[in-house]
Design a protein around this motif. Structure first.
Motif, PDB file in Angstrom:
ATOM      1  N   LEU A 297       0.846  -1.143  -0.060  1.00 44.77           N
ATOM      2  CA  LEU A 297       0.106   0.046  -0.145  1.00 44.77           C
ATOM      3  C   LEU A 297       0.915   1.301   0.083  1.00 44.77           C
ATOM      4  CD1 LEU A 297      -2.749   1.077   0.222  1.00 44.77           C
ATOM      5  CD2 LEU A 297      -2.726   1.077   2.744  1.00 44.77           C
ATOM      6  N   ASN A 298       1.941   1.157   0.646  1.00 45.81           N
ATOM      7  CA  ASN A 298       2.753   2.371   0.805  1.00 45.81           C
ATOM      8  C   ASN A 298       3.347   2.838  -0.592  1.00 45.81           C
ATOM      9  OD1 ASN A 298       4.226   4.461   2.284  1.00 45.81           O
ATOM     10  ND2 ASN A 298       6.072   3.381   1.713  1.00 45.81           N
ATOM     11  N   ASN A 299       3.650   1.729  -1.406  1.00 47.04           N
ATOM     12  CA  ASN A 299       4.012   2.020  -2.807  1.00 47.04           C
ATOM     13  C   ASN A 299       3.016   2.651  -3.566  1.00 47.04           C
ATOM     14  OD1 ASN A 299       6.844   0.772  -3.301  1.00 47.04           O
ATOM     15  ND2 ASN A 299       5.933  -0.686  -2.095  1.00 47.04           N
ATOM     16  N   VAL A 300       1.851   2.266  -3.498  1.00 51.49           N
ATOM     17  CA  VAL A 300       0.723   2.870  -4.217  1.00 51.49           C
ATOM     18  C   VAL A 300       0.468   4.288  -3.726  1.00 51.49           C
ATOM     19  CG1 VAL A 300      -1.896   2.814  -4.287  1.00 51.49           C
ATOM     20  CG2 VAL A 300      -0.630   0.647  -4.598  1.00 51.49           C
ATOM     21  N   VAL A 301       0.445   4.796  -2.429  1.00 49.08           N
ATOM     22  CA  VAL A 301       0.201   5.930  -1.886  1.00 49.08           C
ATOM     23  C   VAL A 301       1.328   7.020  -2.361  1.00 49.08           C
ATOM     24  CG1 VAL A 301       0.354   7.480   0.279  1.00 49.08           C
ATOM     25  CG2 VAL A 301      -1.134   5.028   0.038  1.00 49.08           C
ATOM     26  N   VAL A 302       2.567   6.510  -2.323  1.00 50.91           N
ATOM     27  CA  VAL A 302       3.797   7.410  -2.555  1.00 50.91           C
ATOM     28  C   VAL A 302       3.473   7.854  -4.091  1.00 50.91           C
ATOM     29  CG1 VAL A 302       6.363   7.409  -3.023  1.00 50.91           C
ATOM     30  CG2 VAL A 302       5.321   6.605  -0.730  1.00 50.91           C
ATOM     31  N   ARG A 303       3.522   6.821  -5.070  1.00 53.42           N
ATOM     32  CA  ARG A 303       3.490   6.937  -6.436  1.00 53.42           C
ATOM     33  C   ARG A 303       2.342   7.714  -6.697  1.00 53.42           C
ATOM     34  NH1 ARG A 303       2.454   1.128  -9.088  1.00 53.42           N
ATOM     35  NH2 ARG A 303       2.398   2.353 -11.036  1.00 53.42           N
ATOM     36  N   SER A 304       1.244   8.009  -6.093  1.00 47.65           N
ATOM     37  CA  SER A 304       0.108   8.777  -6.367  1.00 47.65           C
ATOM     38  C   SER A 304       0.184  10.104  -6.253  1.00 47.65           C
ATOM     39  CB  SER A 304      -1.134   8.326  -5.555  1.00 47.65           C
ATOM     40  OG  SER A 304      -1.112   8.743  -4.076  1.00 47.65           O
ATOM     41  N   ARG A 305       1.284  10.458  -5.312  1.00 45.89           N
ATOM     42  CA  ARG A 305       1.700  11.914  -5.241  1.00 45.89           C
ATOM     43  C   ARG A 305       0.468  12.921  -4.932  1.00 45.89           C
ATOM     44  NH1 ARG A 305       6.812  12.245  -6.638  1.00 45.89           N
ATOM     45  NH2 ARG A 305       7.819  10.927  -7.949  1.00 45.89           N
ATOM     46  N   GLY A 306      -0.372  12.288  -4.093  1.00 44.35           N
ATOM     47  CA  GLY A 306      -1.535  12.938  -3.575  1.00 44.35           C
ATOM     48  C   GLY A 306      -2.630  13.208  -4.635  1.00 44.35           C
ATOM     49  N   PHE A 378       2.626   9.655   8.026  1.00 43.47           N
ATOM     50  CA  PHE A 378       1.530  10.570   8.163  1.00 43.47           C
ATOM     51  C   PHE A 378       1.349  11.657   7.086  1.00 43.47           C
ATOM     52  CE2 PHE A 378      -0.830  14.046  10.487  1.00 43.47           C
ATOM     53  CZ  PHE A 378      -2.058  13.339  10.465  1.00 43.47           C
ATOM     54  N   ALA A 379       2.492  12.130   6.796  1.00 40.97           N
ATOM     55  CA  ALA A 379       2.360  13.264   5.806  1.00 40.97           C
ATOM     56  C   ALA A 379       1.928  12.591   4.423  1.00 40.97           C
ATOM     57  CB  ALA A 379       3.801  13.696   5.427  1.00 40.97           C
ATOM     58  N   VAL A 384      -3.348  11.740   1.007  1.00 46.18           N
ATOM     59  CA  VAL A 384      -4.628  10.811   0.517  1.00 46.18           C
ATOM     60  C   VAL A 384      -5.762  11.536   1.002  1.00 46.18           C
ATOM     61  CG1 VAL A 384      -5.489   8.628   0.724  1.00 46.18           C
ATOM     62  CG2 VAL A 384      -3.352   8.597   0.570  1.00 46.18           C
ATOM     63  N   GLY A 385      -5.656  11.972   2.388  1.00 45.25           N
ATOM     64  CA  GLY A 385      -6.960  12.526   2.753  1.00 45.25           C
ATOM     65  C   GLY A 385      -7.292  13.946   2.236  1.00 45.25           C
ATOM     66  N   GLU A 386      -6.447  14.610   1.747  1.00 49.17           N
ATOM     67  CA  GLU A 386      -6.726  15.813   1.021  1.00 49.17           C
ATOM     68  C   GLU A 386      -7.586  15.436  -0.337  1.00 49.17           C
ATOM     69  OE1 GLU A 386      -6.617  18.771   1.981  1.00 49.17           O
ATOM     70  OE2 GLU A 386      -4.730  18.914   3.266  1.00 49.17           O
ATOM     71  N   GLN A 387      -7.000  14.277  -0.706  1.00 50.25           N
ATOM     72  CA  GLN A 387      -7.879  13.917  -2.217  1.00 50.25           C
ATOM     73  C   GLN A 387      -9.179  13.318  -1.587  1.00 50.25           C
ATOM     74  OE1 GLN A 387      -7.331  14.342  -5.140  1.00 50.25           O
ATOM     75  NE2 GLN A 387      -8.148  12.632  -6.432  1.00 50.25           N
ATOM     76  N   ALA A 388      -9.327  12.651  -0.659  1.00 48.64           N
ATOM     77  CA  ALA A 388     -10.658  12.358  -0.142  1.00 48.64           C
ATOM     78  C   ALA A 388     -11.535  13.479   0.065  1.00 48.64           C
ATOM     79  CB  ALA A 388     -10.546  11.634   1.318  1.00 48.64           C
ATOM     80  N   PHE A 389     -11.075  14.628   0.757  1.00 49.82           N
ATOM     81  CA  PHE A 389     -11.956  15.717   0.829  1.00 49.82           C
ATOM     82  C   PHE A 389     -12.302  16.359  -0.568  1.00 49.82           C
ATOM     83  CE2 PHE A 389     -12.877  20.120   2.036  1.00 49.82           C
ATOM     84  CZ  PHE A 389     -13.756  19.774   3.164  1.00 49.82           C
ATOM     85  N   ARG A 390     -11.543  16.409  -1.429  1.00 53.55           N
ATOM     86  CA  ARG A 390     -11.503  17.092  -2.552  1.00 53.55           C
ATOM     87  C   ARG A 390     -12.904  16.399  -3.417  1.00 53.55           C
ATOM     88  NH1 ARG A 390      -5.782  17.914  -3.091  1.00 53.55           N
ATOM     89  NH2 ARG A 390      -5.381  16.077  -3.718  1.00 53.55           N
ATOM     90  N   VAL A 391     -12.717  15.035  -3.304  1.00 53.20           N
ATOM     91  CA  VAL A 391     -13.960  14.350  -4.199  1.00 53.20           C
ATOM     92  C   VAL A 391     -14.945  13.787  -3.707  1.00 53.20           C
ATOM     93  CG1 VAL A 391     -11.840  13.853  -5.798  1.00 53.20           C
ATOM     94  CG2 VAL A 391     -12.608  12.164  -3.793  1.00 53.20           C
ATOM     95  N   TYR A 392     -15.313  14.184  -2.016  1.00 53.83           N
ATOM     96  CA  TYR A 392     -16.289  13.163  -1.413  1.00 53.83           C
ATOM     97  C   TYR A 392     -17.620  13.634  -2.152  1.00 53.83           C
ATOM     98  CZ  TYR A 392     -17.948  17.215   1.264  1.00 53.83           C
ATOM     99  OH  TYR A 392     -18.546  18.551   1.524  1.00 53.83           O
ATOM    100  N   ASP A 393     -17.999  14.718  -2.720  1.00 53.19           N
ATOM    101  CA  ASP A 393     -18.784  14.982  -3.029  1.00 53.19           C
ATOM    102  C   ASP A 393     -19.255  15.214  -4.614  1.00 53.19           C
ATOM    103  OD1 ASP A 393     -17.623  17.364  -3.604  1.00 53.19           O
ATOM    104  OD2 ASP A 393     -19.039  18.856  -2.427  1.00 53.19           O
ATOM    105  N   PRO A 433      -1.718  18.860  17.383  1.00 50.61           N
ATOM    106  CA  PRO A 433      -2.828  19.543  17.693  1.00 50.61           C
ATOM    107  C   PRO A 433      -3.300  20.098  16.634  1.00 50.61           C
ATOM    108  CG  PRO A 433      -1.132  20.863  19.033  1.00 50.61           C
ATOM    109  CD  PRO A 433      -0.652  19.390  18.417  1.00 50.61           C
ATOM    110  N   GLU A 434      -2.632  20.841  15.952  1.00 49.50           N
ATOM    111  CA  GLU A 434      -3.086  21.782  14.704  1.00 49.50           C
ATOM    112  C   GLU A 434      -3.630  20.753  13.672  1.00 49.50           C
ATOM    113  OE1 GLU A 434      -1.411  24.272  11.074  1.00 49.50           O
ATOM    114  OE2 GLU A 434      -0.085  24.215  12.830  1.00 49.50           O
ATOM    115  N   ARG A 435      -3.195  19.589  13.337  1.00 44.95           N
ATOM    116  CA  ARG A 435      -3.517  18.544  12.506  1.00 44.95           C
ATOM    117  C   ARG A 435      -4.948  17.925  12.980  1.00 44.95           C
ATOM    118  NH1 ARG A 435      -2.454  21.086   8.518  1.00 44.95           N
ATOM    119  NH2 ARG A 435      -2.757  19.079   7.436  1.00 44.95           N
ATOM    120  N   ILE A 436      -4.808  17.863  14.493  1.00 45.78           N
ATOM    121  CA  ILE A 436      -6.259  17.440  14.808  1.00 45.78           C
ATOM    122  C   ILE A 436      -7.378  18.115  14.524  1.00 45.78           C
ATOM    123  CG2 ILE A 436      -7.177  16.678  17.076  1.00 45.78           C
ATOM    124  CD1 ILE A 436      -4.666  16.169  18.226  1.00 45.78           C
ATOM    125  N   ARG A 437      -7.175  19.524  14.666  1.00 46.07           N
ATOM    126  CA  ARG A 437      -8.273  20.527  14.548  1.00 46.07           C
ATOM    127  C   ARG A 437      -8.518  20.488  12.817  1.00 46.07           C
ATOM    128  NH1 ARG A 437      -5.173  23.322  18.142  1.00 46.07           N
ATOM    129  NH2 ARG A 437      -4.183  24.574  16.664  1.00 46.07           N
TER     130      ARG A 437
END
Length: 600
Positions: A297-306, A378-379, A384-393, A433-437
């Protein structure tokens, strides 16, 4: 002229053997009907499951005047025993396994199949029918013979059978009296280093020891232990250990129902399915599979570059899995087409981002792991999380991979919420804490949209898409991933609405709206297990146990499940063994079992 191998009508009453490098399927009479080499998504050197004619490729030990057979796994192992008896009561036992054990401080898992035959009673007569083929059955191998081996040479692969059985009888497919134990070792075209019987016996002992040690370490529930252990072993066998990929199933083109045309190739790694496998094994305290999968999975994530991530890849990270139809193969029970590749690799399925984060999140919290994830990982996950937020709707094909319709699917938005929610929790563990918020705000934004736009007043349930009214079993995942309190009146109403619309007795279909092929005819096993989980969560545990009992009875005689069950005949359909379905067995047993402290 070749005669067809003697066998029962094709069915999914099959056993699976393997060693996390390859697998093989064995039917009730001990015939190997499916085996892809050199890996799960490779060329099937045995393909009789999809071509039972004389042209099909398989490996059988046929007893003369066959009367009956018995079959079971050696307890707590992936070693399969098949017993064949003739009409006089004479019998033999076939032991099948793929070697897997630690040797020289590393895992030994060769592309080798070991079959051992011993006499149980009398003087049985057998013939050995060994017919590998190459290029999806199009090419017969070239044969050469040595003193104790036969070579089967194809254009891209050469196999060697080493045996202490009479090779001339084997080559001529002649019946002969079995008067002693015989050993058959089929693998790479290499000279066997030790004696034939000595090697086969040692491989069996070491492999049995490996699996018994592995299962002994599982934290299994009190009830349904045998079912859970068999499911766990089957999930482990779906791991391609070299890369860490987990295949959704070991077959291609077993139709979802007779005449449906819903024939797909599942021998690849879906990120969604792999997450559920990892989570089920984690619930039994088997974290090694997760560690292997996270490498892939790490290979897939890294190659996607967000950016965009496909819902599936080849087990070696292949992005291109072009779908093709093999016209020369008749298919399972003549139910073509036979497909290779999978068009879903082209799809946009936005739940994939949540499945990635969910699959990786435990690695930040679990102190048992050899290599815990930290801020660097985590970075990558935040991208991946940024992409999830971009496309959720945004519209997508959804988790059921609809080919001609795009909507804003509730299940996709739900998994995008899960991605943001789990990133916030990881940030807590990492003390950021900043990333938690940041991630909590994003999770809350998605949650509010789902609660507002996925709820259907007309249906009094969460619909399958924003603003829609059709129902979909994936709404049951809302409680499973922690999105909603299962006692929330909206979730309870959704469960009840789904039962009315999607259930055929204990079984549950995926969705009610017709898709590219019409309305589904069979029940999708994982959906039935989601229902079991939901019922247990909302206080209907007795009913959940009754449905679980039905699903256990729906397994084949060796305790395995395919993708689908026909609600009327109870027959299994769909690719086999299906990891989703085996996951359901584990999840239901863990959810419903009485605790250990009731007996100790």
């Amino acid at each position: 002229m070749k005669t067809p191998m003697n066998n029962a009508d094709p069915s999914l009453n099959l056993g699976v053997i393997g060693n996390c490098a390859y697998s093989a399927l064995v039917d009730e009479r001990g015939r190997i009907v499916w085996c892809c080499l050199p890996r799960f998504d490779g060329d099937p050197v045995f393909n009789a499951l999809l071509d039972p004619s004389a042209n099909g490729a398989g490996w059988a030990f046929e007893i003369e005047n066959f009367s009956r057979s018995e079959q079971n796994y050696e307890p707590n192992t992936a070693i399969l025993k098949t017993r064949l008896f003739d009409r006089q009561g004479h019998g033999v036992e076939i032991t099948d396994f793929a070697p897997r054990f630690t040797s020289h401080d590393r895992m030994f898992r060769p592309l080798t199949l070991v079959r051992r035959v011993k006499v149980l009673s009398g003087t049985p007569r057998l013939r050995v029918v060994l017919r590998p083929r190459f290029d999806w059955g199009r090419l017969a191998p070239q044969l050469t013979q040595g003193s104790h081996h036969i070579r089967y040479v194809g254009p891209a692969l050469a196999l060697r059978l080493t045996s202490d059985a009479p090779l001339n009888y084997l080559l001529d497919e002649t019946f002969f009296v079995v008067d002693r134990q015989m050993n058959f070792i089929l693998g790479p075209d290499e000279t066997l280093q030790g004696g034939i019987e000595e090697t086969a016996r040692a491989f069996e002992q070491e492999t049995a020891g490996y699996w018994r040690t592995w299962t002994r370490r599982l934290a299994i529930p009190l009830e349904w232990q045998e079912a859970v252990i068999r499911a766990a072993i089957t999930l482990k066998l779906s791991l391609f250990e070299d890369t860490g990929a987990i295949v959704a199933a070991m077959t291609t083109s077993i139709p979802e129902a007779a005449g449906s045309g819903r024939n797909w190739d599942y021998r690849y790694c879906w990120l969604r399915d792999a997450f559920f496998v990892v989570r089920a094994l984690n619930s039994l305290s088997e974290v090694g599979t997760m560690e292997d999968y996270l490498r892939w999975l790490n290979n897939v994530v890294v190659r996607s570059r967000g950016g965009h991530i496909q819902p599936l890849y080849g087990i070696g990270q292949e992005e291109q899995l072009p779908e093709a139809i093999l016209e020369h193969l008749p298919g399972y029970r003549g139910e073509g087409p036979v497909r290779t590749g999978n068009q879903a690799q082209e799809h946009f399925q936005h739940d994939v981002y949540g499945n990635i984060v969910l699959g990786a999140s435990q690695s930040f919290h679990d102190t048992r792991l050899f290599r815990r994830a930290g801020k660097t990982e985590f970075a990558y996950l935040e991208a991946v999380g940024e992409q999830a937020f971009r496309v959720y709707d945004q519209p997508d094909a959804g988790m059921w991979e609809l080919r001609t319709r795009a909507r804003i699917h509730t299940s996709s938005a739900l998994m995008s919420w899960a991605a943001c929610d789990r990133l916030a929790k990881v940030a807590v563990t990492l003390g950021m804490p900043e990333r938690i918020r940041y991630w909590r705000e994003r999770a809350d934004t998605i949650r509010e949209r789902i609660l507002r736009e996925a709820w259907s007043e007309q249906r009094q349930a969460f619909a399958e898409s924003f603003g829609g009214k059709d129902l979909d079993a994936s709404a049951l995942l809302m409680a499973e991933v922690g999105f909603i309190d299962p006692n929330d009146s909206r979730f309870i109403a959704t469960v009840e609405a789904l039962e009315k619309s999607l259930c055929d007795g204990p079984y549950m279909r995926r969705y009610e709206a017709p898709d590219d092929f019409g309305k589904p005819e069979t029940a999708f096993n994982i959906c039935t297990f989601w229902r079991i989980d939901a019922l247990a969560r909302i206080g209907r545990k007795a009913q959940a146990r009754e449905i679980f009992k039905v699903m256990l009875e729906s397994r084949n005689p060796l305790g395995l499940l395919s993708e689908d069950t026909h609600p009327v005949t109870g027959e299994m359909w769909g690719n086999f063994p299906q990891t989703y379905s085996m996951v359901g067995i584990i999840n239901a047993a863990v959810r419903l079992s009485a605790p250990w402290d009731t007996v100790i």
